[in-house]
Design a protein around this motif. Structure first.
Motif, mmCIF file in Angstrom:
data_model
loop_
_atom_site.group_PDB
_atom_site.id
_atom_site.type_symbol
_atom_site.label_atom_id
_atom_site.label_comp_id
_atom_site.label_asym_id
_atom_site.label_seq_id
_atom_site.Cartn_x
_atom_site.Cartn_y
_atom_site.Cartn_z
ATOM 1 N N LYS A 99 0.804 -1.221 0.000
ATOM 2 C CA LYS A 99 0.000 0.000 0.000
ATOM 3 C C LYS A 99 0.839 1.273 0.000
ATOM 4 C CE LYS A 99 -3.670 -2.546 0.218
ATOM 5 N NZ LYS A 99 -4.446 -2.775 -1.019
ATOM 6 N N ASP A 100 1.985 1.252 0.649
ATOM 7 C CA ASP A 100 2.766 2.472 0.813
ATOM 8 C C ASP A 100 4.236 2.186 0.530
ATOM 9 O OD1 ASP A 100 3.510 5.048 1.404
ATOM 10 O OD2 ASP A 100 3.539 4.739 3.577
ATOM 11 N N PRO A 101 4.643 2.141 -0.748
ATOM 12 C CA PRO A 101 6.035 1.826 -1.069
ATOM 13 C C PRO A 101 6.981 2.927 -0.594
ATOM 14 C CG PRO A 101 4.862 2.555 -3.027
ATOM 15 C CD PRO A 101 3.844 2.433 -1.946
ATOM 16 N N ALA A 102 7.929 2.549 0.241
ATOM 17 C CA ALA A 102 8.811 3.541 0.846
ATOM 18 C C ALA A 102 10.002 3.876 -0.034
ATOM 19 C CB ALA A 102 9.293 3.036 2.211
ATOM 20 N N TRP A 103 10.383 2.975 -0.920
ATOM 21 C CA TRP A 103 11.564 3.189 -1.773
ATOM 22 C C TRP A 103 11.077 3.734 -3.104
ATOM 23 C CZ3 TRP A 103 13.927 -1.004 -5.220
ATOM 24 C CH2 TRP A 103 15.130 -0.556 -5.794
ATOM 25 N N GLY A 104 11.229 5.019 -3.278
ATOM 26 C CA GLY A 104 10.700 5.659 -4.468
ATOM 27 C C GLY A 104 11.782 6.020 -5.469
ATOM 28 N N PRO A 105 11.354 6.632 -6.580
ATOM 29 C CA PRO A 105 9.950 6.873 -6.943
ATOM 30 C C PRO A 105 9.249 5.572 -7.324
ATOM 31 C CG PRO A 105 11.401 7.509 -8.742
ATOM 32 C CD PRO A 105 12.291 7.137 -7.606
ATOM 33 N N ALA A 106 8.135 5.279 -6.674
ATOM 34 C CA ALA A 106 7.450 4.010 -6.893
ATOM 35 C C ALA A 106 5.943 4.216 -6.942
ATOM 36 C CB ALA A 106 7.801 3.011 -5.789
ATOM 37 N N THR A 107 5.294 3.433 -7.802
ATOM 38 C CA THR A 107 3.846 3.454 -7.944
ATOM 39 C C THR A 107 3.343 2.024 -7.893
ATOM 40 O OG1 THR A 107 3.974 5.394 -9.391
ATOM 41 C CG2 THR A 107 1.920 4.121 -9.441
ATOM 42 N N VAL A 108 2.345 1.770 -7.080
ATOM 43 C CA VAL A 108 1.722 0.446 -7.026
ATOM 44 C C VAL A 108 0.634 0.388 -8.093
ATOM 45 C CG1 VAL A 108 0.450 -1.208 -5.621
ATOM 46 C CG2 VAL A 108 2.219 0.217 -4.564
ATOM 47 N N LEU A 109 0.705 -0.626 -8.954
ATOM 48 C CA LEU A 109 -0.285 -0.775 -10.009
ATOM 49 C C LEU A 109 -1.494 -1.547 -9.497
ATOM 50 C CD1 LEU A 109 1.942 -1.609 -13.115
ATOM 51 C CD2 LEU A 109 1.135 0.614 -12.311
ATOM 52 N N ASP A 110 -2.641 -1.167 -9.976
ATOM 53 C CA ASP A 110 -3.907 -1.772 -9.577
ATOM 54 C C ASP A 110 -3.955 -3.227 -10.014
ATOM 55 O OD1 ASP A 110 -6.492 -2.476 -9.018
ATOM 56 O OD2 ASP A 110 -7.427 -1.035 -10.376
ATOM 57 N N GLY A 111 -3.969 -4.135 -9.046
ATOM 58 C CA GLY A 111 -3.976 -5.550 -9.362
ATOM 59 C C GLY A 111 -5.221 -6.009 -10.079
ATOM 60 N N GLU A 112 -6.317 -5.296 -9.923
ATOM 61 C CA GLU A 112 -7.565 -5.679 -10.577
ATOM 62 C C GLU A 112 -7.542 -5.346 -12.078
ATOM 63 O OE1 GLU A 112 -10.016 -7.352 -9.104
ATOM 64 O OE2 GLU A 112 -8.750 -7.428 -7.309
ATOM 65 N N ASN A 113 -6.728 -4.366 -12.451
ATOM 66 C CA ASN A 113 -6.655 -3.935 -13.857
ATOM 67 C C ASN A 113 -5.201 -3.903 -14.327
ATOM 68 O OD1 ASN A 113 -9.590 -3.061 -14.266
ATOM 69 N ND2 ASN A 113 -9.007 -1.878 -12.459
ATOM 70 N N LEU A 114 -4.447 -4.923 -13.937
ATOM 71 C CA LEU A 114 -3.003 -4.878 -14.117
ATOM 72 C C LEU A 114 -2.608 -4.805 -15.587
ATOM 73 C CD1 LEU A 114 -0.246 -4.867 -12.832
ATOM 74 C CD2 LEU A 114 -0.332 -7.369 -12.727
ATOM 75 N N GLN A 115 -3.261 -5.570 -16.438
ATOM 76 C CA GLN A 115 -2.860 -5.575 -17.843
ATOM 77 C C GLN A 115 -3.046 -4.209 -18.477
ATOM 78 O OE1 GLN A 115 -4.005 -9.039 -19.999
ATOM 79 N NE2 GLN A 115 -3.690 -8.126 -22.015
ATOM 80 N N SER A 116 -4.175 -3.572 -18.258
ATOM 81 C CA SER A 116 -4.398 -2.244 -18.831
ATOM 82 C C SER A 116 -3.469 -1.210 -18.205
ATOM 83 C CB SER A 116 -5.861 -1.828 -18.655
ATOM 84 O OG SER A 116 -6.219 -1.772 -17.292
ATOM 85 N N GLU A 117 -3.134 -1.374 -16.927
ATOM 86 C CA GLU A 117 -2.205 -0.450 -16.268
ATOM 87 C C GLU A 117 -0.809 -0.568 -16.881
ATOM 88 O OE1 GLU A 117 -2.742 1.679 -12.893
ATOM 89 O OE2 GLU A 117 -4.135 1.844 -14.583
ATOM 90 N N ILE A 118 -0.367 -1.781 -17.165
ATOM 91 C CA ILE A 118 0.946 -1.981 -17.765
ATOM 92 C C ILE A 118 0.990 -1.379 -19.162
ATOM 93 C CG2 ILE A 118 2.526 -3.732 -18.664
ATOM 94 C CD1 ILE A 118 1.704 -5.463 -16.236
ATOM 95 N N VAL A 119 -0.054 -1.577 -19.946
ATOM 96 C CA VAL A 119 -0.115 -0.983 -21.287
ATOM 97 C C VAL A 119 -0.052 0.530 -21.193
ATOM 98 C CG1 VAL A 119 -1.569 -0.665 -23.314
ATOM 99 C CG2 VAL A 119 -1.338 -2.940 -22.294
ATOM 100 N N ARG A 120 -0.749 1.099 -20.225
ATOM 101 C CA ARG A 120 -0.733 2.556 -20.044
ATOM 102 C C ARG A 120 0.678 3.046 -19.704
ATOM 103 N NH1 ARG A 120 -0.436 5.603 -15.825
ATOM 104 N NH2 ARG A 120 -0.771 3.867 -14.382
ATOM 105 N N VAL A 121 1.367 2.336 -18.817
ATOM 106 C CA VAL A 121 2.728 2.722 -18.435
ATOM 107 C C VAL A 121 3.658 2.637 -19.644
ATOM 108 C CG1 VAL A 121 4.733 2.052 -17.057
ATOM 109 C CG2 VAL A 121 2.459 2.130 -15.995
ATOM 110 N N LYS A 122 3.563 1.545 -20.425
ATOM 111 C CA LYS A 122 4.410 1.400 -21.613
ATOM 112 C C LYS A 122 4.188 2.548 -22.596
ATOM 113 C CE LYS A 122 4.909 -2.441 -23.764
ATOM 114 N NZ LYS A 122 4.590 -3.689 -24.505
#
Length: 205
Positions: A99-122
């Motif tokens: 929930k709270d990644p301390a080592w940044g810069p970091a973003t947690v991707l939504d596990g429910e929509n992971l495939q679309s999130e990865i495409v968006r990041v790419k």
């Protein structure tokens, strides 16, 4: 747009679990952690430096993120492209529990929509979106044809136990070998790009 690349250490029998140390990952009773250490050499270091030089960001599973977070901030040597990249470039973590990644810069991707999130990041990045380690995530990505290139560092050791990169039940996929080299310790470094579904025929027909 970035390419998603996967760089993985594997044994001759395909094990990728805990290459770096005995306590890296003892899940399922794995007792052979640290199998890569005796073979680390200058040739491997040169290749890893090349890979990290192409990074635009990193996509990591939670376990690998936490292992890296416990090591790389304390080893941020000036001029080290691995430490510099991991400590400063964007990191995207595929996790439903972090929930709270301390080592940044970091973003947690939504596990429910992971495939679309990865495409968006790419789509938003240049260079490579690199996956290192992250066994479960790597298998998830391969099963969905999301990996553009694989770097396999094959170590001259077989273990007979441990989590494998390509599990039973994976997609039958054909690959093109685009680069290959060996190192003084006997490691084979191979780069592959997927070309589609595997095809089948009878030899000699």
């Amino acid at each position: 747009m970035a390419e998603l690349t996967l760089t993985t250490f594997v044994t001759l029998d395909g094990v990728m679990q805990a290459p770096g140390g005995p306590d890296e990952d003892r899940s399922d009773g794995f007792e052979y952690g640290g199998w890569a250490a005796p073979y680390v050499d200058e040739g491997m270091g040169e290749f890893i430096t090349e890979v990290f030089g192409r990074a635009g960001a990193f996509l990591l599973g939670r376990r690998t993120y936490e292992i890296f977070a416990g090591y790389w901030p304390e080893h941020d040597e000036p001029g080290d492209p691995v430490a510099g990249g991991l400590n400063r470039l964007p990191k995207y973590v595929a996790s439903t529990t972090l929930k709270d990644p301390a080592w940044g810069p970091a973003t947690v991707l939504d596990g429910e929509n992971l495939q679309s999130e990865i495409v968006r990041v790419k789509d938003a990045l240049e260079g490579e979106l690199q996956v290192h380690g992250s066994g479960q995530l790597a298998q998830w990505l391969l099963a969905r044809d999301l990996v553009d290139e694989i770097n396999l560092l094959v170590f001259p050791v077989a273990l007979g136990a441990g989590r494998r990169l390509f599990p039973t039940g994976g997609l039958p996929t054909a690959y093109e070998l685009t680069a290959s080299r060996t190192t003084p310790s006997g490691m084979a470094i191979q780069t592959y790009r997927p070309t589609g579904r595997a095809t089948f025929a009878t030899v000699g027909s």
